[in-house]
Write an enzyme that holds these catalytic residues in place. Structure first.
Site, mmCIF file in Angstrom:
data_model
loop_
_atom_site.group_PDB
_atom_site.id
_atom_site.type_symbol
_atom_site.label_atom_id
_atom_site.label_comp_id
_atom_site.label_asym_id
_atom_site.label_seq_id
_atom_site.Cartn_x
_atom_site.Cartn_y
_atom_site.Cartn_z
ATOM 1 N N ARG A 20 0.830 -1.217 0.000
ATOM 2 C CA ARG A 20 0.000 0.000 0.000
ATOM 3 C C ARG A 20 0.857 1.256 0.000
ATOM 4 N NH1 ARG A 20 -3.554 -0.140 4.889
ATOM 5 N NH2 ARG A 20 -1.718 -1.174 5.662
ATOM 6 N N ASN A 38 -6.150 -2.588 1.920
ATOM 7 C CA ASN A 38 -6.103 -4.043 2.066
ATOM 8 C C ASN A 38 -7.529 -4.570 2.106
ATOM 9 O OD1 ASN A 38 -3.321 -4.274 2.199
ATOM 10 N ND2 ASN A 38 -3.248 -4.291 4.426
#
Length: 93
Positions: A20, A38
């Site tokens: 990320r 996520n």
């Protein structure tokens, strides 16, 4: 050039490897807007939008991601562009 947007589902070993953070840094460096988060199933989901060539370039880079990631595949779907500012990390969904 009009903005294009793609919804990405990134599968493989993509959690716990800074995927990320890599996504945020890479998207911002390419001048893209959107978000990344996520998923509870272990995948990473993203919305990436901007100039078509930059979005395509991002998707190509995302096939590898950060050094510790092992991307199995990316499912990309074209979606309508949204009015977004910047690129952010969202909570897990």
């Amino acid at each position: 050039m009009p903005a294009v947007a793609r919804h990405l589902m990134i599968l493989g070993r993509v959690q716990g490897v800074f995927y990320r953070n890599w996504t945020v840094e890479t998207a911002r460096s390419l001048g893209l807007t959107g978000w990344v988060r996520n998923r509870m199933d272990g995948s990473v989901e993203a919305l990436v939008q901007g100039e078509a060539d930059m979005v395509d370039h991002f998707v190509t880079l995302a096939q590898h991601g950060p050094p510790s990631a092992k991307v199995a595949r990316i499912d990309a779907t074209d979606v309508p562009a949204e009015a977004l500012n910047g690129f952010e990390k969202k909570p897990t969904a």
